[in-house]
Each structure stands twice: as structure tokens, then as C-alpha cells.
Design a protein around this motif. Structure first.
Motif, mmCIF file in Angstrom:
data_model
loop_
_atom_site.group_PDB
_atom_site.id
_atom_site.type_symbol
_atom_site.label_atom_id
_atom_site.label_comp_id
_atom_site.label_asym_id
_atom_site.label_seq_id
_atom_site.Cartn_x
_atom_site.Cartn_y
_atom_site.Cartn_z
ATOM 1 N N GLY A 269 0.792 -1.214 0.000
ATOM 2 C CA GLY A 269 0.000 0.000 0.000
ATOM 3 C C GLY A 269 0.827 1.267 0.000
ATOM 4 N N ILE A 270 0.205 2.354 0.452
ATOM 5 C CA ILE A 270 0.857 3.662 0.419
ATOM 6 C C ILE A 270 2.095 3.683 1.318
ATOM 7 C CG2 ILE A 270 0.554 6.093 1.038
ATOM 8 C CD1 ILE A 270 -2.382 5.797 0.222
ATOM 9 N N ARG A 276 9.777 2.862 0.167
ATOM 10 C CA ARG A 276 10.667 2.589 -0.965
ATOM 11 C C ARG A 276 11.168 3.886 -1.603
ATOM 12 N NH1 ARG A 276 11.327 -2.445 -2.780
ATOM 13 N NH2 ARG A 276 10.059 -4.090 -1.821
ATOM 14 N N VAL A 277 10.282 4.871 -1.713
ATOM 15 C CA VAL A 277 10.693 6.148 -2.304
ATOM 16 C C VAL A 277 11.725 6.834 -1.417
ATOM 17 C CG1 VAL A 277 9.907 8.487 -2.886
ATOM 18 C CG2 VAL A 277 8.565 6.486 -3.599
ATOM 19 N N LYS A 278 11.490 6.835 -0.129
ATOM 20 C CA LYS A 278 12.434 7.490 0.780
ATOM 21 C C LYS A 278 13.790 6.786 0.762
ATOM 22 C CE LYS A 278 11.668 9.914 4.176
ATOM 23 N NZ LYS A 278 11.435 10.581 5.459
ATOM 24 N N MET A 283 16.616 9.451 1.552
ATOM 25 C CA MET A 283 16.016 10.240 2.618
ATOM 26 C C MET A 283 15.740 9.373 3.852
ATOM 27 S SD MET A 283 13.404 12.513 0.316
ATOM 28 C CE MET A 283 12.776 13.438 1.721
ATOM 29 N N ALA A 284 15.938 8.070 3.729
ATOM 30 C CA ALA A 284 15.816 7.137 4.847
ATOM 31 C C ALA A 284 16.687 5.936 4.532
ATOM 32 C CB ALA A 284 14.361 6.712 5.053
#
Length: 388
Positions: A269-270, A276-278, A283-284
Motif C-alpha cells: 500500500g501507500i 521505498r521512495v524514501k 532520505m531514509a
């Protein structure tokens, strides 16, 4: 000798490297007879652990035969068959004396990075980056074992390599994770992740008296293995997991929750996309989906035990929920030395045969292919053993 070397992200190869030599009087040289690929090796393979250098020898699950010892090693002799803890410990510092072997103060010769990142350096590890000492690993024909008068344990001749190999890491890791739950009669333990460590968490929870163990994953083959270990298994992709757990625990939640997934949780989900984007944009560092769920699911006053590896900074952890419910957190690298002899005794009594996790066997020469197949779970690859 030949050894499996890290060359970059998703790039490993068997290369010829210099033979290890005795450097310190407390060293031993071990001829590897059996080694394995650990799930945490994939964090190196996937490029998640910093301070790796091209040519580093991987592998922290191994055993073999003593071929040489330093003059200060009096407990071992040439020809002894030993299993070696993946954590390297001196045995004499403040932490070792308290049996916190994975917090050893003296085994990491390059503690600066860990001190800067973590505030203090844990023990060194075999084959696990220069932040953790830069020691060569055991996916090789030979390995130098420092503090050999403390770490390696001789194994009974009647037990096979495959029965005792996993004492080097994943069996004690699963056992300590379960022990950290302070399991009481009648307890329900939920385990996120049905990889090798998760399966040892399940087995260990039952050994320590759990009435029920609930196994959580989204890989049907691994859920099947969890059921074979006696767990109730649930595919988190097919249910509202927190609601499902609440309904099956009389509305309270599991007494203890074990996160055997760690920093590369798949997520859904979101929230999964967000992690995954971070991570992809630096950014993480970690994707803590399983840990978030464990915190939210655990009953009030329960314990969250974390054997899954985390490396850096975690985003969006529900610490308010943990505080409100009075949860206890226990985590960290395993104090393997503490568990070797008690767990050998359990194997000898027939309470467990750790070889149950093995699905694939390769020669060391085929280790690069084995890494690729393990990382993609090809042919339900769960645990790979390598023979030099």
C-alpha cells in the motif's frame, strides 16, 4: 585460497586471495568445511550496509577444522572440529563479563564509524563491513578467527555439520529473540517474517513454552514451512493484519511480537511505496513496515523483540502507541557465545534439528549464483549451504 568476494551492489564472485595467517597469539586458522548465506548477507549484497570495500570476503555463518593456533590459544588444537560465533568477542571486557558478547569493547579495530553513527561500537562481525571491524568472512576455504580462545566451540563428533552450522548465527538469533519475549505459559507470540531466522523464532518460542505462535509473511512457501513448525500462518497481503490478529487474540493482541524482517521489509500500500521512495532517494535508510505493525499489534504491557537487522534511521515509527501501551523493546545482535553450549545440548537431546531450514546446497565455486537465487527466492530458496 578461494573466497567469495564482494565487488559492489549485487556483484559477488569467487576469487583467489592470499591465505589467512596468524596475526595475534589468540588467533586460530580454520579450514572451512561448511558455510552458509545468511539473510543479513543480502543487506550487503543489496548495498544497504556502508563501508564495504571491493574484495571484502563475505560470510559469517561457518564452521570447520582447526589447522593452526596462536600460542595463547590453549583450548583448541589442530584437528578440532568447531563452530564459530558470527560475533567476535574478547571475553574479558565489561560487556563480555556480563555475557553481552555482541557489545564487546575490544574486538572492533576500527570503531570510529560505528561510534559516530551509533554512539558506541558494538562487537566486530565476520565479513560484515569495515564499520564492524573489516574482518574477512567464512565463505572461503580458510578463515582467521581472532579471540579463538573465547569464540569457537568444539562440536560432538556424532553431530553432522548441517546440524550444528547454524549455531554460528540463526539458531541462537531466533532463540534469543524468543527468550527476549519472557514467554509465560499460555502466551501467544506473533512472528513477522518466515525466513530462516523467523522459523527459528517459531521453533524457539515453542521450546520456551509458548502456547501459540502466529507466523506472518506473504510468501506461501515460507508460510507452509511455518505451519510445519507448528505455527498458525497468515498471509498479510490477504487480510487486514492488525484486525486479524486482534480477532484471534480475544481482542488483546499477541503477548509478544517478534520482528524477524528488519530493514528491507517489502511493505504494501501507500506506506510501502512511501518507504521505498524514501530509501531510493536516500532520505531514509531502512523500511520498517514490520516493526510498525508489531508495535501496533502487540498487547498492552507486551514485548516487541527485534532480531531483524536495522542499520540506520527509521521513519514514522508509532512511538506514541508504544508509550501508551507500555511496551518493552528488546533487540540487538545475538550474544552467540552465551547460547552455544545450551543449544548444542538441545540438539543432542533431539529437541530440534536445525538442518530443517536447508533448501539448497552448492559448492563454494557456485556462490555467486547461489546469492542471486537466494535473493530472488528462486525455487523457494530459503537457506543455502556452501561447501568449499
Amino acid at each position: 585460497m578461494k573466497a567469495l568476494c564482494w565487488r559492489g551492489q549485487k556483484d559477488v564472485a569467487v576469487e583467489r586471495v592470499p591465505d589467512p595467517k596468524i596475526i595475534n597469539p589468540r588467533d586460530a586458522i580454520i579450514k572451512i568445511t561448511t558455510t552458509a548465506i545468511c539473510g543479513s548477507d543480502l543487506h550487503l549484497y543489496d548495498g544497504y550496509i556502508p563501508t564495504m570495500k571491493a574484495g571484502d570476503i563475505l560470510g559469517h555463518e561457518f564452521m570447520g577444522e582447526v589447522v593452526e593456533t596462536g600460542h595463547a590459544v590453549t583450548n583448541l588444537k589442530k584437528g578440532d572440529r568447531v563452530v564459530v560465533p558470527f560475533t567476535i568477542a574478547c571475553g574479558g571486557c565489561f560487556f563480555c563479563k556480563k555475557q553481552f558478547y555482541s557489545a564487546c569493547d575490544n574486538s572492533n579495530p576500527t570503531p570510529e564509524t560505528a561510534e559516530a553513527v551509533y554512539g558506541a561500537s558494538p562487537s566486530a562481525l565476520f565479513g560484515y563491513s569495515h564499520m564492524f571491524g573489516g574482518y574477512a568472512g567464512g565463505q572461503a576455504e580458510f578463515v582467521r578467527v581472532p579471540f579463538a580462545d573465547v569464540g569457537p566451540v568444539k562440536v560432538p563428533a556424532h553431530l553432522t555439520d548441517e546440524q550444528v552450522l547454524f549455531l554460528s548465527d540463526i539458531f541462537p538469533t531466533g532463540y534469543m529473540a524468543a527468550e527476549n519475549c519472557n514467554i509465560e505459559p499460555g502466551d501467544t507470540v506473533a512472528v513477522w517474517g518466515c525466513g530462516p531466522v523467523g522459523l527459528f523464532c517459531i521453533k524457539s518460542a515453542f521450546l520456551l513454552g509458548a502456547a501459540r505462535v502466529i507466523a506472518i509473511d506473504d510468501v506461501e512457501g515460507r508460510l507452509k514451512r511455518a505451519r510445519e513448525c507448528g505455527a498458525e500462518a497468515v498471509n498479510f497481503a490477504h487480510v487486514d493484519l492488525l484486525k486479524w490478529l486482534e480477532e484471534r487474540t480475544a481482542g488483546r493482541g499477541p503477548d509478544s511480537c517478534i520482528d524477524a524482517v528488519g530493514l528491507e521489509a517489502h511493505g504494501t500500500g501507500i506506506a510501502g511505496i512511501y518507504d521505498r521512495v524514501k530509501a531510493a532517494t536516500y532520505m531514509a535508510t531502512d523500511r520498517p513496515t514490520a516493526l510498525r505493525q508489531a508495535i501496533m499489534a502487540c498487547r498492552k504491557g507486551g514485548t516487541v523483540s527485534i532480531p531483524g537487522v536495522y542499520g540506520g534511521l527509521l521513519d514514522k515509527l508509532p512511538m506514541g502507541a508504544a508509550f501508551a501501551k507500555g511496551l518493552t523493546f528488546k533487540m540487538g545482535q545475538t550474544h552467540v557465545h552465551k547460547y552455544l553450549k545450551p543449544l548444542i545440548a538441545r540438539i543432542e537431546r533431539g529437541e530440534i534439528d536445525p538442518s530443517f531450514v536447508i533448501t539448497h546446497r552448492y559448492k563454494l565455486a557456485d556462490a555467486a549464483r547461489a546469492y542471486k537465487e537466494f535473493s530472488t527466492m528462486k525455487d523457494e530458496c530459503l537457506k543455502v549451504v556452501l561447501k568449499p
